[in-house]
Design a protein around this motif. Structure first.
Motif, PDB file in Angstrom:
ATOM      1  N   SER A 111       0.827  -1.200   0.000  1.00 12.74           N
ATOM      2  CA  SER A 111       0.000   0.000   0.000  1.00 12.74           C
ATOM      3  C   SER A 111       0.866   1.256   0.000  1.00 12.74           C
ATOM      4  O   SER A 111       0.587   2.224  -0.722  1.00 12.74           O
ATOM      5  N   SER A 132       0.324   3.532  -3.154  1.00 16.49           N
ATOM      6  CA  SER A 132      -0.496   4.705  -2.853  1.00 16.49           C
ATOM      7  C   SER A 132       0.297   5.853  -2.257  1.00 16.49           C
ATOM      8  O   SER A 132      -0.193   6.991  -2.213  1.00 16.49           O
ATOM      9  N   TRP A 160     -11.021   5.276  -8.296  1.00 18.84           N
ATOM     10  CA  TRP A 160     -10.622   4.083  -7.560  1.00 18.84           C
ATOM     11  C   TRP A 160      -9.586   3.291  -8.354  1.00 18.84           C
ATOM     12  O   TRP A 160      -9.661   3.185  -9.580  1.00 18.84           O
ATOM     13  N   THR A 161      -8.637   2.695  -7.626  1.00 21.81           N
ATOM     14  CA  THR A 161      -7.638   1.816  -8.236  1.00 21.81           C
ATOM     15  C   THR A 161      -7.535   0.551  -7.398  1.00 21.81           C
ATOM     16  O   THR A 161      -8.041   0.488  -6.274  1.00 21.81           O
ATOM     17  N   LEU A 162      -6.862  -0.444  -7.933  1.00 20.07           N
ATOM     18  CA  LEU A 162      -6.776  -1.720  -7.218  1.00 20.07           C
ATOM     19  C   LEU A 162      -5.930  -1.611  -5.959  1.00 20.07           C
ATOM     20  O   LEU A 162      -6.288  -2.149  -4.912  1.00 20.07           O
ATOM     21  N   LEU A 163      -4.799  -0.920  -6.037  1.00 19.83           N
ATOM     22  CA  LEU A 163      -3.882  -0.833  -4.899  1.00 19.83           C
ATOM     23  C   LEU A 163      -3.595   0.603  -4.487  1.00 19.83           C
ATOM     24  O   LEU A 163      -2.602   0.880  -3.829  1.00 19.83           O
ATOM     25  N   VAL A 222     -11.529   3.117   0.409  1.00 25.44           N
ATOM     26  CA  VAL A 222     -11.302   2.589  -0.939  1.00 25.44           C
ATOM     27  C   VAL A 222     -10.491   3.579  -1.769  1.00 25.44           C
ATOM     28  O   VAL A 222      -9.579   3.194  -2.516  1.00 25.44           O
ATOM     29  N   GLY A 260      -7.096   1.719  -2.075  1.00 14.95           N
ATOM     30  CA  GLY A 260      -7.322   0.833  -3.200  1.00 14.95           C
ATOM     31  C   GLY A 260      -8.375  -0.216  -2.904  1.00 14.95           C
ATOM     32  O   GLY A 260      -8.704  -0.499  -1.741  1.00 14.95           O
ATOM     33  N   VAL A 261      -8.888  -0.818  -3.954  1.00 11.87           N
ATOM     34  CA  VAL A 261      -9.984  -1.779  -3.823  1.00 11.87           C
ATOM     35  C   VAL A 261      -9.536  -3.037  -3.090  1.00 11.87           C
ATOM     36  O   VAL A 261     -10.240  -3.544  -2.208  1.00 11.87           O
ATOM     37  N   ILE A 262      -8.354  -3.570  -3.436  1.00 15.00           N
ATOM     38  CA  ILE A 262      -7.905  -4.825  -2.815  1.00 15.00           C
ATOM     39  C   ILE A 262      -7.627  -4.639  -1.321  1.00 15.00           C
ATOM     40  O   ILE A 262      -8.148  -5.402  -0.492  1.00 15.00           O
ATOM     41  N   THR A 277     -10.949  -4.204   0.502  1.00 18.53           N
ATOM     42  CA  THR A 277     -11.696  -5.461   0.632  1.00 18.53           C
ATOM     43  C   THR A 277     -11.157  -6.295   1.782  1.00 18.53           C
ATOM     44  O   THR A 277     -11.922  -6.885   2.562  1.00 18.53           O
TER      45      THR A 277
END
Length: 737
Positions: A433, A437, A635-638, A655, A659-661, A664
């Motif tokens: 992360s 990010s 939004w992005t995955l990481l 989020v 990131g989304v992952i 989650t």
């Protein structure tokens, strides 16, 4: 005539016979005869018996040709002359000198019973066998998948077989039928067919009768013998005390018996038909489990069982599904075992290194604990400074320093392997992360939670409460006296120009929300000590503060917290029921659905357009920025380094920032956390988490760079052993009643 006949069906086990006969010699009860029926092909057993003849009278006879296990047992029964018959297999022995006296007492004190049984002390060399040899015993597999399983009532011991060429592990434990099984057996005499917790024949004593072992059976011969006895007389006596010691070892394995599908299916079907068990659901389930375990087709069930085609198909389908799940678990266990073998050298090396460093760790643990408290105080100071009008120029440097101090505590803390399985992936997620990010909060929060290990969590929360309260009180005092800070603001807060008080905490809404967070923490810590007037004082404080700040969010969340806390405190039924805990999980799911939907649809959806007013424009604010920060488009995955914008609606911010992952994973951990709170019926924790869940929908107080704002992190640290499956107990942290 002797009162007890001790019957020993022997087969090629001279050493076991000697141990058994010596345990018989030690018995305090002496009114017995000993009968040895030898089915061996060699004379080793006879020599062992003759060696003990000087100390014990034994009636010995040997068969001209081997009879087989069940027939050898019956030969013993036929030779018995005592009122009571006690079978003892040649690899078993009496555990205590008064074992035989205790068996006799069971039948003497229960004249209505023809059968009595005891617990047993199991000695398992090597791996636990699933199949038993012709020496005579087995624990037939019908109890797999049942609601009953014989319980272990002692700890485990380890030993080494010094008489073998290679070392073997000895596992010793006491086994006994549980109370539920005993109660059910008194109601249903056929229960041993489905679940045999009575155990091996060595754990049984019976009155002499015409009942014999069925020589046509091999695998469930002892269970059928118990059924025969109990069908004629359902009364029995039992004790948990392990009166016999039963040895299990690799030499007893007979794949012909346990692993033979034809034998198992034939014998279970035959006994099922013989005792007319079609009306008993547990017996039907046991029969179906056998068919499923050996993958026998449902159509191969013999005629005459009394089961209808529909009932059998339904039972078979359920059994096949259970077997499918069990097979999956066995495969997973095998993979874990192989993986464990692969990493075992590295694990041993790590253990050796840890052992060498243990003196250093012990020497530094006091210093690292002091560094932990210093870091926590610095984090709390940053929270207070952030609420003031002062702009901290070195905030990032302070956070780096506290991270190092917390990490020193982690390095000197000893974690078990289950905790490390959580800690290492969490640290990896934090590093990823940070890499993608540019935000290090997840890494800092992980290290902080890990650093809380072995420190009283309640003490941590008390320090956070008192330091933050004192700091806010100092800011309020400075603003009231005019020394420093702004006491009140005159501005357009959405309803025209008006004056609202902030008491030196920067903004009226921030002031009331900080007060609400501190009050919720107080409710968590001291809920069980609250009285009605305490709730009244807090409610009055909330109302008076609202008259100055006009903060709807702070007023509403504190009012809700007081109401929920009072309900949990004064209503035991509400507190101990599942409703508030399930509601917390449902509310969290709804909060996520609402937050994600708001970020996806925005005010273009009529529903969110109507809700945007009560939420004071928080949804439309997502779309008012140049790049619609926080909406689905960003939004992005990481995570992404460009996502640095601050806005309310905390669940959306999670989020957007990380990131989304990672989001989650965070949400899944919160669900697991809430589930453990429900299992523990932790009323204080569910109050706090419910308030935080609702509050974070609107505000982002808990989703920030300041970890000392988020009191839930400390409660999560207390529950971490349960989440990891660790053997450590969870200390009480809140005001559980």
């Amino acid at each position: 005539m002797p009162k007890v006949s001790i019957c020993i069906p022997a087969y090629e086990n001279a050493e076991g016979i000697q141990k058994l006969l010596r345990s018989i010699e030690e018995q305090t009860y002496t009114d017995f005869e000993v009968i040895v029926s030898d089915d061996s092909r060699t004379g080793a057993v006879e020599q062992a018996v003759r060696a003990e003849a000087a100390r014990l009278t034994v009636r010995y006879f040997r068969h001209d040709a081997p009879h087989g296990a069940a027939a050898n047992w019956n030969a013993c029964l036929d030779a018995a002359q005592g009122d009571y018959v006690k079978i003892m297999h040649d690899d078993d022995r009496f555990t205590f000198p008064d074992s035989l006296a205790s068996f006799v007492r069971l039948l003497d004190e229960h004249p209505e019973a023809d059968l009595a049984f005891s617990g047993s002390r199991q000695e398992v060399w090597g791996r636990r066998p699933e199949k038993r040899g012709r020496g005579g015993r087995r624990g037939h597999g019908a109890e797999s998948g049942s609601e009953h399983s014989a319980r272990e009532i002692s700890g485990l011991e380890q030993g080494t077989d010094t008489e073998c060429g290679a070392e073997e592990t000895l596992r010793v434990y006491d086994r006994a039928a549980d109370g539920a099984y005993i109660r059910d057996l008194r109601q249903d005499w056929w229960l041993p067919y489905a679940v045999n917790q009575i155990g091996a024949p060595s754990a049984v004593i019976v009155r002499r009768s015409a009942v014999r072992f069925d020589e046509q059976l091999t695998w469930i011969v002892d269970a059928e013998y118990y059924l025969h006895l109990l069908s004629g007389n359902p009364h029995f006596a039992a004790t948990e005390r392990p009166l016999v010691t039963i040895a299990e070892h690799e030499g007893q394995l007979t794949s012909k018996v346990s692993g033979d599908a034809q034998i198992n299916c034939r014998e279970y079907a035959a006994v099922f038909t013989r005792y007319h068990l079609a009306d008993d659901a547990r017996a039907v389930r046991a029969l179906a489990d056998v068919w499923a375990r050996f993958h026998a087709p449902a159509s191969s069930l013999p005629d005459g069982t009394g089961l209808s085609a529909e009932a059998w198909k339904a039972a078979y389908r359920e059994a096949a599904e259970r077997e499918r799940r069990a097979a999956g678990k066995r495969r997973a266990d095998t993979r874990r075992y192989l993986l464990g073998r692969a990493v075992a050298p590295f694990r041993r090396a790590a253990d050796r290194a840890a052992d060498r460093l243990e003196p250093v760790r012990r020497a530094l643990i006091g210093l690292s604990t002091a560094l932990f408290w210093a870091a926590l105080l610095l984090e709390l100071m940053e929270v207070i400074v952030d609420k003031s009008n002062y702009t901290e120029p070195f905030i990032s440097q302070v956070f780096r320093l506290t991270f190092v101090l917390f990490f020193c505590r982690v390095l000197t803390t000893k974690y078990d392997r289950k905790e490390l399985r959580w800690l290492l992936p969490a640290l990896l997620l934090g590093v990823l992360s940070w890499r993608f990010s540019g935000r290090n909060e997840l890494l800092r929060f992980t290290v902080f939670v890990a650093a809380c290990r072995d420190i009283n969590k309640r003490t941590i929360l008390k320090v956070m409460f008192w330091v933050t309260t004192l700091g806010c009180a100092v800011l309020a005092l400075l603003s009231v006296t005019g020394v420093y800070g702004i006491l009140k603001l005159t501005d357009d807060f959405g309803h025209g120009m008006e004056t609202r008080w902030c008491f030196g905490l920067g903004h009226p809404n921030a002031c009331h929300c900080m007060a609400a967070m501190l009050c919720i923490l107080a409710l968590y810590l001291w809920q069980n000590r609250f009285r009605w007037y305490h709730y009244l004082w807090f409610a009055l404080f909330n109302a008076v503060l609202y008259s100055r700040t006009k903060s709807n969010t702070g007023f509403a969340i504190l009012g809700f917290a007081l109401l929920l806390s009072a309900l949990l405190h004064y209503s035991r039924r509400f507190r101990e029921g599942a409703f508030p805990y399930v509601c917390a999980e449902v509310l969290f799911a709804l909060a996520l659905v609402f937050s994600v939907s708001a970020a996806v649809f925005g005010v273009s959806d009529p529903l969110f357009a109507r809700l945007d007013g009560p939420l004071t424009g928080r949804i439309s604010a997502l779309y008012d920025t140049i790049f619609h920060e926080g909406t689905l488009y960003t939004w992005t995955l990481l995570g992404a380094r460009r996502n640095q914008y601050y806005f309310d609606m905390g669940w959306v911010r999670v989020v957007y920032w990380y990131g989304v992952i990672p989001a989650t994973i965070i949400f899944a951990l919160i669900f697991a956390f809430l589930r453990q709170i429900r299992r523990n019926r932790d009323s204080a924790a569910v109050m706090m988490m419910t308030c935080f869940i609702i509050y974070t929908v609107v505000e982002a107080h808990l989703v920030s760079v300041f970890l000392a704002r988020n009191y839930a992190l400390v409660v999560f640290a207390a529950y971490l052993p349960l989440l990891c499956g660790s053997d450590r107990t969870v200390p009480a942290t809140g005001g559980k009643v």
